[in-house]
Scaffold this active site. Structure first.
Site, PDB file in Angstrom:
ATOM      1  N   HIS A  20      38.474 176.378  21.096  1.00 55.55           N
ATOM      2  CA  HIS A  20      38.749 175.765  19.802  1.00 55.55           C
ATOM      3  C   HIS A  20      37.490 175.064  19.316  1.00 55.55           C
ATOM      4  O   HIS A  20      36.841 174.338  20.074  1.00 55.55           O
ATOM      5  CB  HIS A  20      39.906 174.774  19.906  1.00 55.55           C
ATOM      6  N   HIS A  69      38.438 170.088  12.034  1.00 56.71           N
ATOM      7  CA  HIS A  69      38.592 171.462  12.519  1.00 56.71           C
ATOM      8  C   HIS A  69      39.680 172.180  11.739  1.00 56.71           C
ATOM      9  O   HIS A  69      40.495 171.561  11.042  1.00 56.71           O
ATOM     10  CB  HIS A  69      38.879 171.478  14.023  1.00 56.71           C
ATOM     11  N   CYS A 116      38.978 179.055  13.367  1.00 57.96           N
ATOM     12  CA  CYS A 116      38.289 177.775  13.534  1.00 57.96           C
ATOM     13  C   CYS A 116      36.788 177.949  13.722  1.00 57.96           C
ATOM     14  O   CYS A 116      35.989 177.114  13.281  1.00 57.96           O
ATOM     15  CB  CYS A 116      38.887 176.989  14.699  1.00 57.96           C
TER      16      CYS A 116
END
Length: 264
Positions: free
Chosen positions: A30, A42, A152
């Protein structure tokens, strides 16, 4: 600076850093932009770190961090409209290890990396510009989340470089997504070798070569189908569906002499 990831300490972070954390069994990472004061911006799929909207989510989400029932008092709630959220660094890491994404790496280092999603040949913009883009998108969104085309990592790479893939019908600039697709592609393309050889090492070398070549050609620093666009213009175009109605001109990347498309 390792061949898998570039592990760093929290104390070494500065605003504008592109950071990430691997999840269980290195299934995915991530990514986010550190903006200082222990905060990370994010991009998520309605608050979830990763998602496809299919049964594949059962595998992806099962590898993710366990969510506490208690809401962190310092983090904003997920925003259903566009999925760009602000979290404290601890919530972003969710118990994982902190890594920093590398920019302007050499071709040799890029190809030596075990997998994608850890570095790029592209040059990053100044940290102040990066933080401005991240904060602006927190308020205005980054379009619809797509695990292969707009995830992301795509978000953080845009914040760092201002570059986007022009054709939204193709895979995005995410090295992580390219790695997922490149592995099976390499296996398929190396299969015909079985007709002329039974050498397992030869087939493995060919598959590895195809995999590396696909990662290299798809990197945001090497692609020809990218545009550089101001963040204020980006959100307007996303809202009106005009992202692909851009007349680009050819420029050169000063670091790697790679043609890039930039808006006027």
């Amino acid at each position: 600076m390792g061949l898998l990831s570039n592990r760093v300490t929290k104390e070494s972070l500065k605003p504008g850093d592109h950071i990430y954390s691997w999840r269980n069994a290195y299934i995915y990472a991530h990514h986010g932009i550190y903006i200082g004061d222990g905060k990370v911006i994010h991009f998520t799929r309605r608050g979830q770190e990763v998602g496809t909207g299919t049964v594949l989510d059962l595998l992806l989400l099962s590898s993710g961090p366990s969510r506490s029932r208690e809401t962190c008092p310092t983090c904003t709630a997920p925003q259903e409209a566009h999925g760009v959220i602000s979290s404290c660094l601890d919530c972003f890491l969710a118990g994982g290890v902190l890594y920093r994404f590398e920019y302007a790496v050499s071709p040799a280092l890029f190809l030596a990396k075990v997998r994608g999603g850890t570095c790029t040949l592209a040059v990053a913009d100044h940290d102040e510009i990066v933080v401005h883009r991240a904060k602006y998108l927190l308020e205005n969104g980054f379009g619809c989340y797509n695990v292969f085309k707009n995830n992301c990592e795509d978000f953080t790479i845009y914040c760092k470089t201002g570059l986007l893939v022009l054709d939204q019908g193709t895979i995005g600039q995410s090295g992580q997504a390219v790695s997922i697709i490149g592995g099976p592609l390499a296996a398929v393309l190396s299969t015909p070798l079985r007709l002329v050889t039974t050498n397992v090492y030869g087939m493995a070398a060919t598959a590895a070569g195809v995999y590396c070549a696909s990662r290299y050609a798809a990197d945001i620093g090497m692609r020809r189908d990218v545009v550089k666009i101001q963040v204020e213009d980006l959100t307007r175009r996303l809202a009106t569906g005009l992202l692909q109605v851009i007349e680009p001109q050819i420029s050169m990347n000063p670091a790697h002499q790679s043609p890039l498309l930039v808006t006027q």
